[in-house]
Design a protein around this motif. Structure first.
Motif, short mmCIF file in Angstrom:
data_model
loop_
_atom_site.label_atom_id
_atom_site.label_comp_id
_atom_site.label_asym_id
_atom_site.label_seq_id
_atom_site.Cartn_x
_atom_site.Cartn_y
_atom_site.Cartn_z
N ASN A 54 0.81 -1.21 0.00
CA ASN A 54 0.00 0.00 0.00
C ASN A 54 0.85 1.27 0.00
O ASN A 54 0.32 2.38 0.02
CB ASN A 54 -0.93 0.03 1.22
CG ASN A 54 -2.10 -0.93 1.06
OD1 ASN A 54 -2.37 -1.42 -0.03
ND2 ASN A 54 -2.80 -1.20 2.16
N LYS B 282 0.90 -9.85 -9.37
CA LYS B 282 -0.37 -9.11 -9.42
C LYS B 282 -0.26 -7.69 -8.85
O LYS B 282 -0.72 -6.74 -9.50
CB LYS B 282 -1.46 -9.91 -8.71
CG LYS B 282 -1.82 -11.20 -9.44
CD LYS B 282 -2.81 -12.05 -8.66
CE LYS B 282 -3.08 -13.37 -9.38
NZ LYS B 282 -4.00 -14.24 -8.60
N PRO B 283 0.32 -7.49 -7.66
CA PRO B 283 0.45 -6.11 -7.18
C PRO B 283 1.37 -5.26 -8.04
O PRO B 283 1.17 -4.05 -8.16
CB PRO B 283 1.00 -6.26 -5.75
CG PRO B 283 1.54 -7.64 -5.68
CD PRO B 283 0.75 -8.46 -6.63
N TYR C 250 -0.75 -4.15 -10.90
CA TYR C 250 -1.66 -3.10 -10.43
C TYR C 250 -0.92 -1.76 -10.36
O TYR C 250 -1.43 -0.72 -10.81
CB TYR C 250 -2.19 -3.50 -9.05
CG TYR C 250 -3.28 -2.61 -8.51
CD1 TYR C 250 -4.58 -2.70 -8.98
CD2 TYR C 250 -3.01 -1.69 -7.51
CE1 TYR C 250 -5.59 -1.90 -8.48
CE2 TYR C 250 -4.01 -0.87 -6.98
CZ TYR C 250 -5.30 -0.98 -7.48
OH TYR C 250 -6.29 -0.17 -6.98
N GLU D 80 -2.17 -16.09 -3.87
CA GLU D 80 -3.47 -15.45 -3.67
C GLU D 80 -3.45 -13.96 -4.06
O GLU D 80 -2.42 -13.30 -4.05
CB GLU D 80 -3.94 -15.60 -2.23
CG GLU D 80 -2.99 -15.04 -1.18
CD GLU D 80 -1.95 -16.06 -0.71
OE1 GLU D 80 -1.61 -16.97 -1.47
OE2 GLU D 80 -1.48 -15.91 0.44
N SER D 81 -4.66 -13.47 -4.40
CA SER D 81 -4.83 -12.06 -4.73
C SER D 81 -5.04 -11.25 -3.44
O SER D 81 -5.60 -11.76 -2.46
CB SER D 81 -6.03 -11.86 -5.65
OG SER D 81 -5.82 -12.52 -6.89
N LEU D 82 -4.59 -10.02 -3.46
CA LEU D 82 -4.73 -9.14 -2.31
C LEU D 82 -5.42 -7.85 -2.74
O LEU D 82 -5.26 -7.40 -3.88
CB LEU D 82 -3.35 -8.81 -1.72
CG LEU D 82 -2.53 -9.99 -1.17
CD1 LEU D 82 -1.12 -9.53 -0.82
CD2 LEU D 82 -3.21 -10.58 0.05
N ASN D 83 -6.16 -7.26 -1.83
CA ASN D 83 -6.78 -5.96 -2.10
C ASN D 83 -5.77 -4.85 -1.78
O ASN D 83 -5.36 -4.69 -0.63
CB ASN D 83 -8.03 -5.78 -1.25
CG ASN D 83 -9.15 -6.70 -1.67
OD1 ASN D 83 -9.34 -6.96 -2.86
ND2 ASN D 83 -9.91 -7.21 -0.70
N ILE D 84 -5.37 -4.14 -2.81
CA ILE D 84 -4.43 -3.05 -2.66
C ILE D 84 -5.19 -1.74 -2.50
O ILE D 84 -6.00 -1.38 -3.35
CB ILE D 84 -3.48 -2.96 -3.87
CG1 ILE D 84 -2.81 -4.32 -4.16
CG2 ILE D 84 -2.43 -1.87 -3.65
CD1 ILE D 84 -1.97 -4.85 -3.03
N ASN D 85 -4.92 -1.05 -1.41
CA ASN D 85 -5.53 0.26 -1.16
C ASN D 85 -4.41 1.23 -0.81
O ASN D 85 -3.99 1.31 0.35
CB ASN D 85 -6.55 0.18 -0.02
CG ASN D 85 -7.74 -0.71 -0.37
OD1 ASN D 85 -8.51 -0.39 -1.26
ND2 ASN D 85 -7.86 -1.83 0.33
N GLU E 249 -3.23 3.10 2.71
CA GLU E 249 -3.90 2.52 3.88
C GLU E 249 -2.94 1.68 4.71
O GLU E 249 -2.18 0.87 4.17
CB GLU E 249 -5.08 1.66 3.44
CG GLU E 249 -5.90 1.08 4.58
CD GLU E 249 -7.10 0.30 4.08
OE1 GLU E 249 -7.28 -0.86 4.51
OE2 GLU E 249 -7.85 0.85 3.24
N ASP F 241 -2.54 -1.30 6.60
CA ASP F 241 -3.29 -2.55 6.66
C ASP F 241 -2.42 -3.67 7.23
O ASP F 241 -1.42 -4.05 6.61
CB ASP F 241 -3.77 -2.91 5.24
CG ASP F 241 -4.65 -4.14 5.20
OD1 ASP F 241 -4.71 -4.88 6.20
OD2 ASP F 241 -5.30 -4.36 4.15
#
Length: 356
Positions: A18, A47-48, A51, A84-89, A92, A94
């Motif tokens: 993040n 993946k990140p 992104y 696994e996929s992670l939610n990037i914000n 934040e 986290d």
């Protein structure tokens, strides 16, 4: 130059997802010339990075690998530590993201220990959200000191200044009780060896700062300088190490006295890092000296306030790579030189006949 040196493998821990870690990594390798001097291996997940690449419109290309044996030299490799996929914000704080930053770092450290990478460069983590039952360290340095051989010394460095710390991530109220003659001697010897071995400075000149304001003013403001620091300096001088001090910290930097020394020892974190960052922020490098393996990092943190906006400057991260490569080469050459000293040649003392 040997094949080993041409393809120095630079392991990179991905940092807090993040924050600006992915951005500075991608920006650094937008310059294809970086791949002429090293082979980067990013420990994390594709993946990140994808992104981040989209968010900042980066031109850096990379290849995902599932085993370190699949690394291709002079390409940007992403070793998938997790699937696994992670939610990037961006921006934040986290705790879940913090755990994955540590997964990356631990995996990269293991590869460093096993010789699967030659050096390690770490992107910034958040010291708060990275804490859990499996990782109870205040930062990278303390974990590396536990995992690797040697005794770690936190060394902040730039072209103009090198600052080593007697104490680093401890509360200010505890600093005085940690500073002893033995600690000063130990840390100074590590620094002296580092300057010789890693930076090819044959006879280093080292300065040490006083703990108290005005270096204690001859005991008026504190006695640590008289009772601890000066005796330690004397013992080190007797052992052949060129160390001077203690110097009052404010005047030492204000008068640019630091320019007369190869390195400076500060008693506590902010005493050394505040002036260092005032003079070198964005261009400095944090080097974990004193260990059998090489680790560097940029001199800044996760920068949540600008994460994902394309504003992060990769200069310090790029410099961290350069420093790691230089130290690796210096150690490599010095090791070869010590193993293969020049053999004395016997002189031919015979008289040669003249052609006349």
């Amino acid at each position: 130059m040997s094949q080993k040196e041409e393809n120095i493998k630079v392991g990179i821990s991905i940092g807090d997802l993040n924050g600006i870690g992915c951005e500075i990594i991608l920006k650094c390798f937008e310059d294809s010339r970086m791949l002429e001097i090293c082979t980067p291996i990013i420990f994390g997940n594709s993946k990140p990075l994808s992104y981040a690449k989209k968010a900042i419109e980066s031109s850096t290309n990379y290849q995902g690998i599932d085993r370190l044996s699949q690394v291709i030299n002079e390409k940007v490799n992403v070793y998938n530590v997790w699937k696994e996929s992670l939610n990037i914000n961006y921006g934040e704080n986290d705790p879940l993201i913090g755990k994955y930053a540590i997964k990356s770092f631990v995996a990269a450290t293991e590869a460093l220990k096993n010789g699967e990478i030659d050096v390690l460069v770490t992107a910034p983590i958040n010291k708060y959200n990275s804490q859990d039952d499996d990782f109870k360290y205040p930062g990278h340095t303390d974990y590396l000191n536990k995992q690797l051989e040697g005794d770690a010394l936190m060394l902040l460095m730039s072209d103009e200044l090198k600052v080593g710390l007697l104490t680093d991530h401890i509360p200010l109220k505890e600093v005085a009780q940690h500073i002893t003659i033995d600690l000063i001697r130990k840390k100074t010897k590590i620094l002296n060896k580092t300057l010789i071995q890693d930076f090819n400075i044959l006879k280093p000149r080292i300065a040490i700062l006083g703990l108290n304001p005005h270096a204690g003013d001859d005991g008026v403001i504190g006695t640590e300088e008289i009772e601890i620091i000066k005796p330690a300096v004397q013992k080190l001088n007797e052992e052949g190490i060129l160390i001077s001090g203690p110097f009052p910290a404010d005047g030492f930097f204000g008068s640019e006295t630091y320019r007369h020394f190869d390195a400076v020892i500060a008693c506590y974190h902010d005493q050394g890092l505040a002036p260092f960052k005032a003079l070198s922020f964005g261009q400095g490098v944090n080097y974990t000296a004193g260990l059998n393996k090489i680790r560097t990092s940029p001199d800044h943190g996760t920068a949540y306030d600008i994460a994902g906006k394309g504003l992060a400057d990769p200069s310090s991260f790029r410099e961290a790579i350069f420093v790691a490569l230089d130290i690796f080469k210096n150690r490599h050459y010095n090791a070869e030189a010590s193993q293969n000293p020049l053999q004395p040649q016997e002189k031919d003392l015979s008289t040669k006949k003249s052609d006349n």
